[in-house]
Design an enzyme around this catalytic site. Structure first.
Site, PDB file in Angstrom:
ATOM      1  N   HIS A  78      52.689  33.684 -69.029  1.00 36.52           N
ATOM      2  CA  HIS A  78      53.676  34.014 -69.715  1.00 36.52           C
ATOM      3  C   HIS A  78      53.485  35.939 -69.646  1.00 36.52           C
ATOM      4  CE1 HIS A  78      53.535  30.295 -72.245  1.00 36.52           C
ATOM      5  NE2 HIS A  78      53.749  30.068 -71.180  1.00 36.52           N
ATOM      6  N   HIS A 235      62.092  27.969 -70.943  1.00 37.84           N
ATOM      7  CA  HIS A 235      60.860  28.372 -70.910  1.00 37.84           C
ATOM      8  C   HIS A 235      60.042  27.936 -69.358  1.00 37.84           C
ATOM      9  CE1 HIS A 235      56.526  29.164 -72.200  1.00 37.84           C
ATOM     10  NE2 HIS A 235      56.372  28.292 -71.374  1.00 37.84           N
ATOM     11  N   ASP A 239      57.858  30.336 -67.053  1.00 36.75           N
ATOM     12  CA  ASP A 239      56.500  29.806 -66.470  1.00 36.75           C
ATOM     13  C   ASP A 239      56.821  30.116 -64.825  1.00 36.75           C
ATOM     14  OD1 ASP A 239      55.098  28.976 -68.715  1.00 36.75           O
ATOM     15  OD2 ASP A 239      55.777  26.765 -68.251  1.00 36.75           O
ATOM     16  N   HIS A 262      53.657  24.027 -62.967  1.00 35.72           N
ATOM     17  CA  HIS A 262      52.677  25.021 -62.524  1.00 35.72           C
ATOM     18  C   HIS A 262      51.830  24.607 -61.058  1.00 35.72           C
ATOM     19  CE1 HIS A 262      52.666  27.133 -66.349  1.00 35.72           C
ATOM     20  NE2 HIS A 262      52.339  26.066 -66.787  1.00 35.72           N
TER      21      HIS A 262
HETATM   22 ZN    ZN Z   1      54.464  28.212 -70.574  1.00 39.55          ZN
END
Ligand code: ZN
Length: 309
Positions: A78, A235, A239, A262
């Site tokens: 973030h 969000h 990311d 991720h």
């Molecule tokens: Zn996040």
């Protein structure tokens, strides 16, 4: 020319770590041209420096984690997304704990911090990484690819079999303005059953309704509900901006992601870096920016971005 940037003055922030539950202090300091973004983890009397670059990623399961030897800095995404969106090329980040403070689960506190620090232009030009040929990574249903574009753009789709999320899509050009307005305040989210499982194994100790959207099988548990109806996909874009910034240059390309996370974001960065024929480093005076980037663009439509093929 487009100059490299840092912040104008040092600023500090503190908060708890999502996993450790510990209070962590972080100071952002201006840095010279060519420094990049570098974390300095204070461990007792020692300082361990870890550049925010893909080669230092050591874990991507729950968050993006940088490491060197035994030292870890978790949940960097973030903060890094904020730096990328505001065009901060060079920065020192002093941190005294194993993770970036989670704050309210969004990037809004970091955006406010950067605005309080102000931006400082440096004397050297900025180098962009411009995508010239598509690069794609997929893993089962998950997919992320990047195609040539004159701007840094993101199109993201998520699909959850949950009445509060289901299908969400958003596509936007990433600038400091769009980031601040559309993405920064979107919070991280988790399912109650996962939060309970993580707490049982000693993780998510700092996790609460104050720093995440928490969902059970039917509903959102946060008393104030959502900040945007599609806060979840916003969000996920946030990311991805942070994860992709670990490539080490501002990107010029259009990222299209479906059910990504991720792990696969990091795989895309590694694949781009391993295929230098797919990109070019560009440095140019501002007035020539559009000209230099006039790359042939495929026809773009949201429907096309949705294709899972
Ligand atoms: Zn996040």
């Amino acid at each position: 020319m487009i100059c490299q940037c840092t912040i104008d003055k040092a600023v500090a922030i503190s908060g708890i770590g999502l996993h450790s539950g510990e209070r962590i202090n972080m100071t952002l300091r201006p840095a010279e041209t060519g420094t990049g973004v570098v974390f300095h983890r204070l461990v007792g009397p020692q300082t361990v420096s870890i550049p925010a670059r893909a080669e230092n990623v050591v874990d991507t399961r729950l968050a993006t984690v940088l490491g060197r030897g035994e030292v870890r800095i978790s949940t960097v995404e973030h903060l890094l997304a904020t730096l990328a969106a505001y065009g901060i090329d060079n920065l020192h980040i002093d941190i005294d704990g194993p993770e970036v403070p989670v704050m309210d689960g969004s990037a809004a506190p970091f955006a406010s911090l950067i605005e309080a620090a102000g931006l400082r232009k440096l004397s050297k030009s900025r180098t962009y990484l411009a995508i010239r040929q598509p690069v794609t990574v997929s893993d089962g249903e998950k997919r992320v690819n990047i195609i040539p574009s004159r701007f840094f753009r993101m199109t993201y789709d998520i699909a959850f079999e949950h009445p509060c999320i289901s299908l969400q899509q958003r596509s936007l050009k990433i600038t400091a303005e769009t980031f601040r307005r559309e993405l920064a305040s979107a919070r991280t989210f988790g399912f109650l059953r996962d939060v309970e499982r993580l707490k049982a194994i000693g993780l998510a100790r700092g996790g609460s309704l104050d720093n995440a959207i928490v969902i059970d099988d039917e509903q959102i548990l946060n008393p104030d509900g959502l900040r945007f109806p599609d806060e979840f996909v916003r969000h996920k874009i946030l990311d991805a901006i942070g994860d992709l910034s670990l490539i080490g240059y501002p990107l010029l390309g259009h990222v299209r992601a479906y059910k990504a996370g991720h792990d696969i974001n990091h795989q895309l960065v590694e694949k781009i870096l391993a295929n230098p024929h797919c990109w070019q480093l560009l440095e140019f005076p501002e007035e020539h920016l559009q000209e230099a980037l006039r790359v042939p663009l495929p026809d773009f439509s949201p429907e096309l971005a949705l294709s899972r093929a």
